[in-house]
Design a protein around this motif. Sequence first.
Motif, mmCIF file in Angstrom:
data_model
loop_
_atom_site.group_PDB
_atom_site.id
_atom_site.type_symbol
_atom_site.label_atom_id
_atom_site.label_comp_id
_atom_site.label_asym_id
_atom_site.label_seq_id
_atom_site.Cartn_x
_atom_site.Cartn_y
_atom_site.Cartn_z
ATOM 1 N N LEU A 136 13.821 126.317 13.264
ATOM 2 C CA LEU A 136 12.443 125.827 13.315
ATOM 3 C C LEU A 136 12.018 125.510 14.745
ATOM 4 N N LEU A 137 12.955 125.043 15.560
ATOM 5 C CA LEU A 137 12.624 124.810 16.966
ATOM 6 C C LEU A 137 12.294 126.115 17.680
ATOM 7 N N LYS A 138 13.036 127.154 17.357
ATOM 8 C CA LYS A 138 12.757 128.471 17.931
ATOM 9 C C LYS A 138 11.360 128.941 17.537
ATOM 10 N N MET A 139 11.011 128.759 16.269
ATOM 11 C CA MET A 139 9.687 129.155 15.793
ATOM 12 C C MET A 139 8.588 128.438 16.558
ATOM 13 N N ILE A 140 8.728 127.122 16.680
ATOM 14 C CA ILE A 140 7.705 126.321 17.353
ATOM 15 C C ILE A 140 7.619 126.672 18.833
ATOM 16 N N TYR A 141 8.773 126.831 19.466
ATOM 17 C CA TYR A 141 8.795 127.143 20.899
ATOM 18 C C TYR A 141 8.144 128.497 21.172
ATOM 19 N N GLU A 142 8.472 129.491 20.371
ATOM 20 C CA GLU A 142 7.938 130.831 20.606
ATOM 21 C C GLU A 142 6.462 130.940 20.231
ATOM 22 N N ALA A 143 6.042 130.214 19.187
ATOM 23 C CA ALA A 143 4.636 130.258 18.778
ATOM 24 C C ALA A 143 3.761 129.356 19.635
ATOM 25 N N LYS A 144 4.397 128.413 20.346
ATOM 26 C CA LYS A 144 3.687 127.429 21.163
ATOM 27 C C LYS A 144 2.767 126.548 20.327
ATOM 28 N N THR A 145 3.176 126.289 19.087
ATOM 29 C CA THR A 145 2.437 125.404 18.203
ATOM 30 C C THR A 145 3.357 124.973 17.066
ATOM 31 N N GLY A 146 3.019 123.858 16.444
ATOM 32 C CA GLY A 146 3.794 123.408 15.298
ATOM 33 C C GLY A 146 3.942 121.904 15.239
ATOM 34 N N HIS A 147 4.475 121.424 14.133
ATOM 35 C CA HIS A 147 4.695 119.992 13.937
ATOM 36 C C HIS A 147 6.197 119.732 13.988
ATOM 37 N N THR A 148 6.652 119.389 15.157
ATOM 38 C CA THR A 148 8.079 119.301 15.437
ATOM 39 C C THR A 148 8.732 118.092 14.774
ATOM 40 N N GLY A 149 8.195 116.907 15.020
ATOM 41 C CA GLY A 149 8.850 115.682 14.575
ATOM 42 C C GLY A 149 9.061 115.595 13.084
ATOM 43 N N GLY A 150 8.020 115.867 12.307
ATOM 44 C CA GLY A 150 8.115 115.768 10.858
ATOM 45 C C GLY A 150 8.948 116.856 10.226
ATOM 46 N N SER A 151 8.960 118.052 10.826
ATOM 47 C CA SER A 151 9.817 119.119 10.307
ATOM 48 C C SER A 151 11.287 118.783 10.519
ATOM 49 N N LEU A 152 11.587 118.166 11.655
ATOM 50 C CA LEU A 152 12.972 117.753 11.904
ATOM 51 C C LEU A 152 13.386 116.624 10.973
#
Length: 276
Positions: free
Chosen positions: A18-34
Amino acid sequence: MEEIILLKRKATEIRMELLKMIYEAKTGHTGGSLSNTDILTVLYYKIMNIDPNNPNWDERDRYVQSKGHAVESYWAILADKGFFPKEELETFSQFNSRLIGHPNNKVPGVEMNTGALGHGLPISVGMALAAKLDGKSYRVYTLMGDGEQAEGSVWEGAMAASQYKLDNLVAIIDRNRLQITGSTEEVMGIEPLGDKWRSFGWEVVEVDGNDIEQLVDVLSNTPATSGKPTMIIANTVKGKGISIAENQVGWHHRVPTKEEYEEAIKELSQQLEVLV
């Protein structure tokens, strides 16, 4: 014990994905997904009766992610389970992708479009009631955020679930204590949370929502009480697994820099190394 270790490894691998997805897309909800990764890992790899080869199987257990914005862990798990090709994760939040920033029921394995907070529980109540009326044995699981508890529709759903004695319904609150603008208790206090749900006729169980062993034990023993819906208050850490993100409100939807991403992947890799 071996099963618990395998689940912990899987949760760590999902965090990396999921971190890879967020980093590559340059968007996302990091804290709650973790924070919700351990919950989803136990549901999908241990608890729920599902078939990725037949996602519309009538007897399947249903899962509704009411906390729709924390979708990255959900996409990573559905891909890993085989609901759609893993390569599609590379399209996350890209133009014309099915994998948008909230659950989308054009994707196999997703029951309902969700995102507007407060909708998941009422939808799940309807699904659980339908199972009762149709004499079906499937169960319905839904994951809410703790900030979401400020939505009035949550409590309408809570009343209905109790009224109809929906003991085939399991609701989980990702209680990480942080929302987009600050702590839940500063923005809109919700304590005493367990007592509120008990007063609405639910059986309430509190658990460490980042402890795989506790999650397996609690989720394997639902309904907690026959004739009552079950509420699991899962006390979690926002940004769990990444030391720079843990308990940091700014990581609600922060995208890691290149240096932060590399450090996070290194940290998660080290966690994998000890899980043998």
